[in-house]
Design an enzyme around this catalytic site. Structure first.
Site, PDB file in Angstrom:
ATOM      1  N   PHE A 139       0.725  -1.086  -0.007  1.00 14.49           N
ATOM      2  CA  PHE A 139       0.009  -0.213   0.332  1.00 14.49           C
ATOM      3  C   PHE A 139       0.707   1.159   0.276  1.00 14.49           C
ATOM      4  O   PHE A 139       1.565   1.868   0.433  1.00 14.49           O
ATOM      5  CB  PHE A 139      -0.486   0.437   1.128  1.00 14.49           C
ATOM      6  N   ALA A 140       1.434   1.945  -1.108  1.00 13.65           N
ATOM      7  CA  ALA A 140       2.245   3.342  -0.932  1.00 13.65           C
ATOM      8  C   ALA A 140       1.296   4.429  -1.124  1.00 13.65           C
ATOM      9  O   ALA A 140       0.756   4.531  -2.476  1.00 13.65           O
ATOM     10  CB  ALA A 140       2.644   2.512  -3.073  1.00 13.65           C
ATOM     11  N   GLU A 150       4.548   9.809   1.886  1.00 11.45           N
ATOM     12  CA  GLU A 150       5.061  10.133   1.042  1.00 11.45           C
ATOM     13  C   GLU A 150       6.957  10.790   1.849  1.00 11.45           C
ATOM     14  O   GLU A 150       6.186  11.782   2.952  1.00 11.45           O
ATOM     15  CB  GLU A 150       4.976  11.266  -0.245  1.00 11.45           C
ATOM     16  N   PRO A 151       7.290  11.418   1.169  1.00  9.93           N
ATOM     17  CA  PRO A 151       8.369  12.822   2.141  1.00  9.93           C
ATOM     18  C   PRO A 151       8.334  13.243   2.374  1.00  9.93           C
ATOM     19  O   PRO A 151       8.110  13.667   3.850  1.00  9.93           O
ATOM     20  CB  PRO A 151       9.758  12.860   1.488  1.00  9.93           C
ATOM     21  N   GLY A 207      12.760  -6.854  35.065  1.00  8.94           N
ATOM     22  CA  GLY A 207      14.279  -6.401  35.900  1.00  8.94           C
ATOM     23  C   GLY A 207      14.897  -5.911  34.580  1.00  8.94           C
ATOM     24  O   GLY A 207      15.426  -5.565  33.963  1.00  8.94           O
ATOM     25  N   GLY A 208      16.297  -6.207  34.799  1.00 12.12           N
ATOM     26  CA  GLY A 208      17.978  -6.428  33.648  1.00 12.12           C
ATOM     27  C   GLY A 208      17.674  -7.681  32.614  1.00 12.12           C
ATOM     28  O   GLY A 208      17.735  -6.602  31.698  1.00 12.12           O
ATOM     29  N   GLU A 256      -0.544   4.230  10.159  1.00  7.33           N
ATOM     30  CA  GLU A 256      -1.677   4.121   9.175  1.00  7.33           C
ATOM     31  C   GLU A 256      -2.443   5.320  11.207  1.00  7.33           C
ATOM     32  O   GLU A 256      -4.056   4.983  10.820  1.00  7.33           O
ATOM     33  CB  GLU A 256      -2.793   3.008   9.721  1.00  7.33           C
ATOM     34  N   SER A 316      -1.302   8.713  16.398  1.00 11.12           N
ATOM     35  CA  SER A 316      -2.102   8.993  17.711  1.00 11.12           C
ATOM     36  C   SER A 316      -2.937   9.507  17.831  1.00 11.12           C
ATOM     37  O   SER A 316      -4.233  10.091  18.248  1.00 11.12           O
ATOM     38  CB  SER A 316      -1.324   8.453  18.857  1.00 11.12           C
TER      39      SER A 316
END
Length: 381
Positions: A123-124, A127-128, A338-339, A362, A365
């Site tokens: 789905f294109a 754009e920039p 934790g870690g 899409e 938020s």
């Protein structure tokens, strides 16, 4: 095993419960896949999902309707097991969404291939210079003898570089802004289309920047009517936006499962972490967010399946809440590890990277907040 009691909610029919059970069994045997070669993994997933019949709900043939509840159930289940599997399924639906809703009989030949897992869709739209601002699309489609000639760039295109077919949006100029866009079905092997860049992101999946230099498409490539591309794109997103919330929901459920297992197995001062009231409070908050997200997602899906022309408000609420809540649930699960939570290879660390993009694509938020606000203000007036 994740909680499946929600399947007994009145949103669902027996066929949805049958689908969920069948897919759960398939996932247990096939997922997760090796992500070391993302392109190969996605191609393999599309083929495998197609062979198993799970891509059939991703599109709708002539006379059929998209079953949004099935789309959401599939995305939730796949995302809970493997985010790349969810991505592979989702793009078959989003990529061919315009064809499902507005395509001609000839264009639906591609839909048959994508639903069978024999072709990959994309789905294109982005754009920039235009992400959320679709009306600012700059790619041009000039009317020429026999069709259109397209020039411009698209970026952050999912499945870019591995897709067999793209639905691409370009400016045909019938009117200013959003009213001058059209949608086209573009095979990946057309002359003038190049993959200008492959884009690496936080949770790897196929992404690319496309460059179009004088790409010729025949008139038969036009999807729907000229100048109605924006309306078409919004109609597609209106259907599939809820499914993004469903994917986030699947990730949140997995994070809660991982947290529950961790706090029962890990001990502090000789007692399981689960015995600490502070930990129990976190678990309660996580469970609450999961259920609230599920209610919003499946309300939106059910409403669309009941025949509502548009579910912009419901879909925006579902995507906004489910993605934001999933980020919080996953963060809490990581904290409870934790870690180990930030250690590469741990599921919660993977989920932490996977969830982030869902709050952007899409419709980010804040865009969903605008959609909701405009809808309720319109109702108030």
């Amino acid at each position: 095993m994740s909680d499946s009691s929600f399947l007994n909610w009145p949103f669902f029919e027996e066929r949805h419960r049958v689908l969920a059970a069948a897919l759960e069994g398939w996932c247990a045997s096939h997922l997760p896949v090796d992500h070391s070669d993302v392109d190969a993994a996605c191609k393999g997933l599309v083929a495998a999902l197609g062979a198993a019949g799970f891509l059939q709900p991703s599109g709708a043939g002539a006379g059929e309707k998209l079953d949004v509840r099935s789309l959401c159930l599939i995305r939730e289940t796949l995302a809970r097991h493997d985010a790349l599997a969810d991505f592979s399924f989702a793009m078959q639906g989003l990529g061919m969404g315009a064809v499902s809703l507005f395509g001609t009989e000839e264009q639906r030949l591609w839909l048959e291939k994508t639903r069978a897992g024999k072709a990959i869709a994309a789905f294109a739209l982005t754009e920039p210079g235009s992400g959320s601002d679709v009306a600012n699309t700059a790619t041009l489609a000039e009317k020429v003898e026999g069709g259109y000639r397209l020039s411009g760039e698209k970026t952050y295109i999912s499945n870019g570089g591995i897709a067999d077919v793209y639905v691409i949006f370009a400016r045909t100029g019938e009117a200013p802004g959003a009213r001058g866009l059209s949608a086209f079905l573009m095979p990946a092997d057309v002359a003038g289309l190049t993959i200008a860049e492959r884009i690496e992101v936080i949770a790897p999946h196929p992404l690319a920047r496309l460059k179009l230099e004088g790409v010729f498409l025949p008139e038969s490539a036009l999807i729907g009517k000229a100048g109605e591309g924006f309306k078409l794109a919004m109609s597609v997103l209106d259907v599939f936006r809820s499914t993004v919330g469903a994917a986030a929901l699947g990730m949140a459920r997995r994070a809660l499962d991982e947290a529950l297992a961790r706090v029962q197995a890990r001990k502090i001062q000789g007692e399981p972490l689960a015995n600490l009231q502070m930990v129990q409070g976190h678990l309660a908050d996580m469970a609450l967010k999961v259920d609230a997200a599920a209610l919003l997602v499946y309300r939106a899906a059910w409403t669309k399946d009941q025949g509502a022309a548009r579910v912009s408000r419901e879909a925006a609420m579902a995507k906004l809440y489910a993605t934001e809540a999933a980020q919080e649930v996953i963060d809490a699960a990581l904290q409870l590890h934790g870690g180990d939570g930030v250690r590469h290879g741990m599921k919660v660390e993977e989920l932490y990277r996977d969830i982030r993009a869902l709050r952007i694509y899409e419709g980010a938020s804040d865009v969903q907040r605008v959609v909701i606000a405009r809808t309720i203000l319109g109702e108030a007036r």
